[in-house]
Design a protein around this motif. Structure first.
Motif, PDB file in Angstrom:
ATOM      1  N   ASP A 194      30.236   9.608  -5.928  1.00 51.13           N
ATOM      2  CA  ASP A 194      30.183   8.652  -6.996  1.00 51.13           C
ATOM      3  C   ASP A 194      29.353   9.300  -8.165  1.00 51.13           C
ATOM      4  N   ALA A 195      28.211   9.920  -8.021  1.00 56.96           N
ATOM      5  CA  ALA A 195      27.291  10.571  -8.698  1.00 56.96           C
ATOM      6  C   ALA A 195      28.165  11.672  -9.247  1.00 56.96           C
ATOM      7  N   ILE A 196      28.820  12.624  -8.550  1.00 58.02           N
ATOM      8  CA  ILE A 196      29.556  13.648  -9.096  1.00 58.02           C
ATOM      9  C   ILE A 196      30.723  13.206  -9.920  1.00 58.02           C
ATOM     10  N   ALA A 197      31.181  12.105  -9.404  1.00 54.75           N
ATOM     11  CA  ALA A 197      32.735  11.841 -10.454  1.00 54.75           C
ATOM     12  C   ALA A 197      32.070  11.076 -11.739  1.00 54.75           C
ATOM     13  N   ALA A 198      30.625  10.742 -11.650  1.00 52.05           N
ATOM     14  CA  ALA A 198      30.296  10.100 -12.951  1.00 52.05           C
ATOM     15  C   ALA A 198      29.501  11.158 -13.923  1.00 52.05           C
ATOM     16  N   ARG A 199      29.683  12.411 -13.238  1.00 55.88           N
ATOM     17  CA  ARG A 199      29.144  13.667 -14.015  1.00 55.88           C
ATOM     18  C   ARG A 199      27.450  13.361 -14.219  1.00 55.88           C
ATOM     19  N   GLN A 200      26.775  12.873 -13.233  1.00 58.38           N
ATOM     20  CA  GLN A 200      25.330  12.481 -13.423  1.00 58.38           C
ATOM     21  C   GLN A 200      24.710  13.668 -12.171  1.00 58.38           C
ATOM     22  N   PRO A 201      24.396  14.958 -12.900  1.00 54.96           N
ATOM     23  CA  PRO A 201      23.924  15.977 -11.943  1.00 54.96           C
ATOM     24  C   PRO A 201      22.517  15.420 -11.185  1.00 54.96           C
ATOM     25  N   GLU A 202      21.734  14.701 -12.003  1.00 57.66           N
ATOM     26  CA  GLU A 202      20.368  14.572 -11.426  1.00 57.66           C
ATOM     27  C   GLU A 202      20.340  13.588 -10.410  1.00 57.66           C
ATOM     28  N   VAL A 203      21.355  12.503 -10.673  1.00 56.51           N
ATOM     29  CA  VAL A 203      21.695  11.563  -9.600  1.00 56.51           C
ATOM     30  C   VAL A 203      22.230  12.231  -8.269  1.00 56.51           C
ATOM     31  N   ALA A 204      23.069  12.813  -8.512  1.00 55.94           N
ATOM     32  CA  ALA A 204      23.779  13.630  -7.330  1.00 55.94           C
ATOM     33  C   ALA A 204      22.741  14.733  -6.551  1.00 55.94           C
ATOM     34  N   ARG A 205      21.848  15.239  -7.307  1.00 60.72           N
ATOM     35  CA  ARG A 205      20.722  15.939  -6.734  1.00 60.72           C
ATOM     36  C   ARG A 205      19.861  15.006  -5.816  1.00 60.72           C
ATOM     37  N   SER A 206      19.580  13.857  -6.241  1.00 61.57           N
ATOM     38  CA  SER A 206      18.689  12.958  -5.515  1.00 61.57           C
ATOM     39  C   SER A 206      19.459  12.431  -4.300  1.00 61.57           C
ATOM     40  N   TRP A 207      20.556  11.921  -4.478  1.00 63.18           N
ATOM     41  CA  TRP A 207      21.210  11.597  -3.233  1.00 63.18           C
ATOM     42  C   TRP A 207      21.555  12.827  -2.183  1.00 63.18           C
ATOM     43  N   ALA A 208      21.673  13.926  -2.679  1.00 62.81           N
ATOM     44  CA  ALA A 208      21.793  14.935  -1.797  1.00 62.81           C
ATOM     45  C   ALA A 208      20.635  15.362  -1.036  1.00 62.81           C
ATOM     46  N   THR A 209      19.386  15.096  -1.657  1.00 63.52           N
ATOM     47  CA  THR A 209      18.011  15.484  -1.269  1.00 63.52           C
ATOM     48  C   THR A 209      17.657  14.263  -0.061  1.00 63.52           C
ATOM     49  N   VAL A 210      18.154  12.972  -0.636  1.00 63.86           N
ATOM     50  CA  VAL A 210      17.921  11.933   0.352  1.00 63.86           C
ATOM     51  C   VAL A 210      18.754  12.233   1.863  1.00 63.86           C
ATOM     52  N   HIS A 211      19.809  12.527   1.575  1.00 68.50           N
ATOM     53  CA  HIS A 211      20.755  13.042   2.730  1.00 68.50           C
ATOM     54  C   HIS A 211      20.228  14.021   3.652  1.00 68.50           C
ATOM     55  N   VAL A 212      20.005  14.919   2.988  1.00 67.87           N
ATOM     56  CA  VAL A 212      19.581  16.008   3.958  1.00 67.87           C
ATOM     57  C   VAL A 212      18.251  16.161   4.455  1.00 67.87           C
ATOM     58  N   ALA A 213      17.322  15.254   3.814  1.00 68.00           N
ATOM     59  CA  ALA A 213      16.092  14.747   4.411  1.00 68.00           C
ATOM     60  C   ALA A 213      16.039  14.134   5.409  1.00 68.00           C
ATOM     61  N   GLY A 214      17.056  13.087   5.389  1.00 72.34           N
ATOM     62  CA  GLY A 214      17.274  12.085   6.524  1.00 72.34           C
ATOM     63  C   GLY A 214      17.322  12.874   7.901  1.00 72.34           C
ATOM     64  N   VAL A 215      18.345  13.861   8.047  1.00 70.61           N
ATOM     65  CA  VAL A 215      18.307  14.560   9.330  1.00 70.61           C
ATOM     66  C   VAL A 215      17.215  15.430   9.623  1.00 70.61           C
ATOM     67  N   GLU A 216      16.424  16.034   8.764  1.00 72.22           N
ATOM     68  CA  GLU A 216      15.038  16.821   8.660  1.00 72.22           C
ATOM     69  C   GLU A 216      13.859  15.723   9.432  1.00 72.22           C
ATOM     70  N   GLN A 217      14.013  14.389   8.689  1.00 75.04           N
ATOM     71  CA  GLN A 217      12.837  13.653   8.997  1.00 75.04           C
ATOM     72  C   GLN A 217      13.200  13.067  10.386  1.00 75.04           C
ATOM     73  N   TRP A 218      14.315  12.849  10.898  1.00 75.71           N
ATOM     74  CA  TRP A 218      14.695  12.441  12.034  1.00 75.71           C
ATOM     75  C   TRP A 218      14.321  13.612  13.147  1.00 75.71           C
ATOM     76  N   LEU A 219      14.565  14.811  12.685  1.00 74.75           N
ATOM     77  CA  LEU A 219      14.069  15.741  13.738  1.00 74.75           C
ATOM     78  C   LEU A 219      12.883  15.985  14.160  1.00 74.75           C
ATOM     79  N   ARG A 220      12.212  15.838  13.049  1.00 74.23           N
ATOM     80  CA  ARG A 220      10.857  16.170  13.123  1.00 74.23           C
ATOM     81  C   ARG A 220      10.251  15.000  14.070  1.00 74.23           C
ATOM     82  N   ARG A 221      10.320  13.778  13.858  1.00 78.71           N
ATOM     83  CA  ARG A 221      10.035  12.696  14.696  1.00 78.71           C
ATOM     84  C   ARG A 221      10.325  12.958  16.235  1.00 78.71           C
ATOM     85  N   ALA A 222      11.735  13.647  16.395  1.00 81.07           N
ATOM     86  CA  ALA A 222      12.343  13.932  17.704  1.00 81.07           C
ATOM     87  C   ALA A 222      11.253  14.906  18.378  1.00 81.07           C
ATOM     88  N   LEU A 223      10.917  15.875  17.408  1.00 76.02           N
ATOM     89  CA  LEU A 223       9.894  16.995  17.963  1.00 76.02           C
ATOM     90  C   LEU A 223       8.803  16.648  18.449  1.00 76.02           C
TER      91      LEU A 223
END
Length: 223
Positions: A194-223
């Motif tokens: 949705d953010a890419i389609a709306a041509r909102q680069p900073e919103v797209a950047r924020s959602w991508a950060t949240v998305h990748v960070a979610g896997v990272e945070q889960w793995l840190r807890r698992a470790l």
């Protein structure tokens, strides 16, 4: 504790106690779920996880059995859990993904063609209501590959593609064990589209950060 983790622990406890031994058949799903105080869905996900690491053998039309539990059978499957639980290099790969992928996503919001955006949405739409973990991870890899290509930066695209492989197993294990991971992934992917389609680069950047960070945070807890 996530419900799937609880279900895994309870089945594991039955095996460790000797209540279930190598070659034994598990009780019917409904009976076992009631006995262990679990939902059938949590039990089903636990069985799926344990079958992937070859503790259980699901035989279509026959039932679910404890495998032989021989070391040579379990070694290869267990190694995929052990190598990222004992080696923090997967976390380092995820840290780099968290730096690069949001940048690529922001560029894609500026540069991806309308046809590319439509293709990205179609890729996400191909997932059914209840996709398998394998289908979810495959779709996730393709989704991020298309975004990287949409950045129109070949170097950045190559770097991101090279980071995908070392983190795939962590994505699979998260999908199997973290409650709601599949729905969360789908929702975040849609927000990115949705953010890419709306041509909102900073919103797209924020959602991508949240998305990748979610896997990272889960793995840190698992470790």
């Amino acid at each position: 504790m996530a419900l799937t983790d609880e279900a895994i622990d309870k089945i594991k406890g039955m095996i460790i106690s000797g209540e279930l031994g190598p070659g034994d058949r598990l009780p019917k799903e409904a009976d076992l779920a009631e006995r262990l105080g679990l939902s059938r869905n949590s039990l089903r996900e636990a069985v799926k996880a344990l079958s992937m690491i070859r503790v259980l053998d699901v035989r279509q039309g026959d039932g679910t059995y404890v495998t032989s539990l021989e070391p040579n059978l379990l070694l290869d499957a267990l190694s995929f859990v052990v190598d990222f639980h004992r080696d923090d290099k997967v976390l380092q790969f995820l840290e780099v993904r968290r730096i690069l992928e949001p940048a690529a996503t922001a560029l894609a919001a500026e540069r991806m063609t309308d046809a590319g955006i439509a293709h990205l949405q179609a890729t996400l739409d191909r997932l059914g209501a209840r996709p398998s973990i394998e289908a979810l991870v495959e779709n996730d890899l393709e989704f991020h590959r298309q975004i990287a290509a949409g950045s129109e930066n070949d170097v950045l695209c190559s770097l991101i593609d090279g980071l995908s492989g070392p983190t795939t197993r962590a994505r699979i294990w998260r999908g199997l064990t973290q409650e709601g991971a599949a729905d969360r992934t789908r929702e975040q992917h849609q927000a990115i589209v949705d953010a890419i389609a709306a041509r909102q680069p900073e919103v797209a950047r924020s959602w991508a950060t949240v998305h990748v960070a979610g896997v990272e945070q889960w793995l840190r807890r698992a470790l």
